[in-house]
Scaffold this active site. Structure first.
Site, mmCIF file in Angstrom:
data_model
loop_
_atom_site.group_PDB
_atom_site.id
_atom_site.type_symbol
_atom_site.label_atom_id
_atom_site.label_comp_id
_atom_site.label_asym_id
_atom_site.label_seq_id
_atom_site.Cartn_x
_atom_site.Cartn_y
_atom_site.Cartn_z
ATOM 1 N N HIS A 29 2.895 41.311 35.877
ATOM 2 C CA HIS A 29 2.362 41.426 37.238
ATOM 3 C C HIS A 29 2.106 40.032 37.789
ATOM 4 O O HIS A 29 1.620 39.179 37.048
ATOM 5 C CB HIS A 29 1.055 42.218 37.190
ATOM 6 C CG HIS A 29 0.393 42.306 38.524
ATOM 7 N ND1 HIS A 29 0.860 43.138 39.522
ATOM 8 C CD2 HIS A 29 -0.686 41.657 39.039
ATOM 9 C CE1 HIS A 29 0.080 43.004 40.589
ATOM 10 N NE2 HIS A 29 -0.863 42.110 40.329
ATOM 11 N N GLY A 37 36.752 46.447 58.160
ATOM 12 C CA GLY A 37 36.509 46.848 56.767
ATOM 13 C C GLY A 37 35.064 46.600 56.396
ATOM 14 O O GLY A 37 34.646 45.445 56.304
ATOM 15 N N GLU A 45 48.745 28.473 35.074
ATOM 16 C CA GLU A 45 48.062 28.705 36.357
ATOM 17 C C GLU A 45 48.793 27.923 37.437
ATOM 18 O O GLU A 45 49.061 26.735 37.285
ATOM 19 C CB GLU A 45 46.593 28.271 36.252
ATOM 20 C CG GLU A 45 45.838 28.234 37.569
ATOM 21 C CD GLU A 45 45.831 29.553 38.348
ATOM 22 O OE1 GLU A 45 45.373 30.565 37.817
ATOM 23 O OE2 GLU A 45 46.308 29.564 39.515
HETATM 24 C C1 FAD Z 1 35.311 37.027 49.183
HETATM 25 C C2 FAD Z 1 35.184 37.563 47.787
HETATM 26 C C3 FAD Z 1 33.940 37.643 47.189
HETATM 27 C C4 FAD Z 1 33.806 38.137 45.893
HETATM 28 N N1 FAD Z 1 32.565 38.200 45.346
HETATM 29 C C5 FAD Z 1 32.421 38.711 44.099
HETATM 30 C C6 FAD Z 1 31.143 38.754 43.490
HETATM 31 O O1 FAD Z 1 30.127 38.322 44.068
HETATM 32 N N2 FAD Z 1 31.052 39.265 42.238
HETATM 33 C C7 FAD Z 1 32.154 39.731 41.574
HETATM 34 O O2 FAD Z 1 32.015 40.207 40.440
HETATM 35 N N3 FAD Z 1 33.384 39.689 42.127
HETATM 36 C C8 FAD Z 1 33.543 39.180 43.362
HETATM 37 N N4 FAD Z 1 34.801 39.097 43.897
HETATM 38 C C9 FAD Z 1 35.940 39.580 43.100
HETATM 39 C C10 FAD Z 1 36.382 38.544 42.069
HETATM 40 O O3 FAD Z 1 36.695 37.334 42.717
HETATM 41 C C11 FAD Z 1 37.587 39.073 41.307
HETATM 42 O O4 FAD Z 1 37.280 40.327 40.747
HETATM 43 C C12 FAD Z 1 37.997 38.121 40.185
HETATM 44 O O5 FAD Z 1 38.343 36.858 40.689
HETATM 45 C C13 FAD Z 1 39.184 38.711 39.398
HETATM 46 O O6 FAD Z 1 39.593 37.825 38.409
HETATM 47 P P1 FAD Z 1 41.116 37.796 37.879
HETATM 48 O O7 FAD Z 1 41.145 36.727 36.862
HETATM 49 O O8 FAD Z 1 41.514 39.152 37.498
HETATM 50 O O9 FAD Z 1 41.990 37.427 39.139
HETATM 51 P P2 FAD Z 1 41.978 36.147 40.094
HETATM 52 O O10 FAD Z 1 40.621 35.575 40.183
HETATM 53 O O11 FAD Z 1 42.655 36.584 41.338
HETATM 54 O O12 FAD Z 1 42.865 35.079 39.320
HETATM 55 C C14 FAD Z 1 44.235 35.229 39.133
HETATM 56 C C15 FAD Z 1 44.825 33.868 38.945
HETATM 57 O O13 FAD Z 1 46.197 34.009 38.588
HETATM 58 C C16 FAD Z 1 46.949 33.009 39.228
HETATM 59 N N5 FAD Z 1 48.337 33.464 39.318
HETATM 60 C C17 FAD Z 1 48.811 34.556 39.989
HETATM 61 N N6 FAD Z 1 50.132 34.662 39.805
HETATM 62 C C18 FAD Z 1 50.503 33.633 39.009
HETATM 63 C C19 FAD Z 1 51.737 33.226 38.464
HETATM 64 N N7 FAD Z 1 52.854 33.893 38.701
HETATM 65 N N8 FAD Z 1 51.760 32.115 37.683
HETATM 66 C C20 FAD Z 1 50.621 31.422 37.440
HETATM 67 N N9 FAD Z 1 49.430 31.769 37.923
HETATM 68 C C21 FAD Z 1 49.367 32.860 38.700
HETATM 69 C C22 FAD Z 1 46.286 32.857 40.582
HETATM 70 O O14 FAD Z 1 46.581 31.604 41.169
HETATM 71 C C23 FAD Z 1 44.811 33.006 40.202
HETATM 72 O O15 FAD Z 1 44.228 31.768 39.927
HETATM 73 C C24 FAD Z 1 34.961 38.579 45.186
HETATM 74 C C25 FAD Z 1 36.218 38.485 45.780
HETATM 75 C C26 FAD Z 1 36.335 37.987 47.060
HETATM 76 C C27 FAD Z 1 37.694 37.888 47.680
#
Ligand code: FAD
Length: 475
Positions: free
Chosen positions: A453, A191, A42
């Site tokens: 209820h 958006g 990470e």
């Molecule tokens: C404002 C906002 C509100 C949200 N609210 C909700 C909600 O209420 N409920 C919900 O279900 N979803 C919500 N989401 C969506 C949710 O945050 C994402 O769907 C979720 O975080 C996806 O998880 P992920 O692990 O796929 O990716 P991410 O959470 O994006 O994690 C990816 C990780 O990979 C790391 N990374 C990337 N490239 C590299 C690399 N080359 N080397 C090492 N590390 C790397 C990044 O630093 C990051 O920590 C929200 C998103 C936003 C922006």
């Protein structure tokens, strides 16, 4: 009990995971639970977008504005506690504290399961090797980490429109807005999707003048149009202006403390701050994916099958980087399935049918499964069980009786296949219906379930009873 769904673990496996967000850290926990040795790479904070820049900080703000909203209606309940004031610094400090507490919890789980954390930026160099450059920007020493399988979970980042100047402090994405402690006097949100609508509710309640500019004909594109219309009406009541079918054509930054958005019809939306939330793009370029042989789709999302295998043998992918729905709980599910298959070589599959969408706007919106429009387009005969919250005792007690529940069932056997809900705590209520759909239950089963209820959940039972011609608290 065995942590395995079936069969035996191959405990000698080593799994390398790229990205420590919900997909990556859950994959790490699941692989470790199954006996594998796990390295998790990470570059920033554990928890990814969700914990640090998404779900958690936004919901910490929602919790704060819910208190503000309640305090503003105190007198209606006979409580005279004076006029509430917002302390943005304290609100932001609590938001950070919540994030830190939860991130600490995930770090503790990873440490307890003996997941090796590697801080740095990783690149895929082959089907079984990741090269990591230490540090957030990847400018430190390089190490190579190899394993029996790699899971890529690098997530997504806000999409920026070329029209907007990202470097200008008056133009932010959700990342920028969540890094700020202050309250803008006015906010133009470009958006009107989930993220835009959640921020609109939050900032309007905090006292900002909010305008939402959405290109399509409804807010929350993809949600049932009735739910979108209910939210648009609530926005009107709350003083949020929704500009639908409106495209930003020009961005004017000539005034020192305002941004002007010229829309296609020539009108101008002025605000102290513009929040651009027009979608999210995968973090999949420049990480060696294509060079190693991973197939990406035209938008750059990693292509996988339902076992989370990619086009490259030995490499799995999970979470936002695989494309919509971009949701943390879907990322968890994909991460767990990827880990199971990476460790066992098995064919566990994700189930895409009933993934809940929860929107923490005011009012809340929740849905899952087949929508009425989808059923119509597919010529699928459906029955719709519906009820409004204004006849529900608990909603009236709480002073929040706007909204409704609509359950979609197949017309022939009355099996629940979807739902759309608007109103108080529907992001919690929806799960009873998700469970019913997953278990293949019918409207009759929901109606026969005794709901306590006075609760909001009674409305779920009442909707089903109504569809069967047996509603007693509704006509
Ligand atoms: C404002 C906002 C509100 C949200 N609210 C909700 C909600 O209420 N409920 C919900 O279900 N979803 C919500 N989401 C969506 C949710 O945050 C994402 O769907 C979720 O975080 C996806 O998880 P992920 O692990 O796929 O990716 P991410 O959470 O994006 O994690 C990816 C990780 O990979 C790391 N990374 C990337 N490239 C590299 C690399 N080359 N080397 C090492 N590390 C790397 C990044 O630093 C990051 O920590 C929200 C998103 C936003 C922006």
């Amino acid at each position: 009990v065995s942590p395995w769904p079936e069969g035996e673990a191959d405990v000698t496996k080593k799994i390398v995971i790229l990205g420590g967000g919900p997909a990556g850290y859950v994959a790490a926990l699941r692989a470790a639970q199954l006996g594998a040795s796990v390295a998790l790479v990470e570059s920033r904070e554990i928890g990814g977008t969700c914990l640090n820049r998404g779900c958690i900080p936004t919901k910490a703000m929602v919790a704060a504005v819910e208190r503000l909203r309640a305090a503003r209606t105190n007198a209606d309940f006979g409580i005279l506690a004076g006029t509430p004031h917002v302390d943005m610094a304290a609100l932001s400090a609590r938001r950070r504290a919540v994030t830190e507490q939860l991130r600490g919890g995930v770090e503790h789980l990873l440490a307890t399961r003996k997941v090796e954390l590697i801080a740095g930026r990783g690149r895929l160099v082959s089907a079984r090797t990741v090269r990591v450059s230490a540090g957030r920007d990847g400018d430190g020493d390089e190490v190579e980490v190899g394993g029996d399988a790699v899971i890529v979970a690098t997530g997504s980042e806000p999409t920026m429109l070329p029209l907007f100047d990202v470097g200008d402090p008056r133009v932010v994405t959700s990342d920028g807005l969540l890094a700020m402690d202050g309250l803008p006097e006015s906010l133009a949100i470009v958006g009107g999707g989930v993220i835009g609508c959640e921020f609109a509710s939050i900032f309007a309640e905090l006292g900002a003048r909010v305008t939402v500019v959405e290109m399509l004909a409804q807010l929350l594109p993809g949600e049932d149009r009735r739910a979108a219309a209910a939210l648009a009406q609530a926005f009107r009541k709350a003083g949020v202006e929704s500009r639908l079918k409106a495209r930003v054509e020009r961005v004017d930054l000539s005034s020192p403390d305002a941004v002007g958005l010229t829309l296609a019809d020539g009108s101008v939306v002025e605000a102290a701050l513009a929040l651009v939330c027009v979608g999210r793009s995968p973090v999949s370029r420049g990480l060696g994916y294509e060079e190693a042989g991973l197939a990406l789709d035209e938008r750059g999302f990693v292509v996988t099958d339902d076992t989370q295998r990619t086009s490259l043998d030995g490499v799995f992918a999970a979470g936002d980087v695989c494309g919509p729905p971009l949701l943390a709980h879907w990322a968890y599910e994909q991460g767990a399935v990827a880990a199971e298959n990476a460790v066992s070589g098995g064919r566990s599959a994700v189930d895409r049918r009933f993934v809940p969408n929860c929107i923490f706007s005011h009012p809340e919106v929740a849905s899952f499964g087949t929508t009425e429009d989808q059923a119509k387009a597919a010529d699928l005969p459906i029955a719709v069980a519906q009820v409004r919250f204004n006849g529900n005792s608990k909603a009236v007690i709480e002073g929040e009786s706007d909204g409704y529940i609509r359950i979609i069932a197949r017309a022939d056997d009355r099996r629940v296949i979807g739902a759309s809900l608007v109103g108080l705590h529907v992001t919690e209520l929806v799960h009873e219906l998700v469970l019913a759909a997953r278990a293949g239950l019918t409207l009759d089963d929901v109606a026969a379930t005794i709901h306590a209820h006075p609760t909001l959940a009674e409305a779920v039972g009442e909707a089903a009873l109504g569809a069967l011609g047996r509603g007693l608290h509704t006509l």
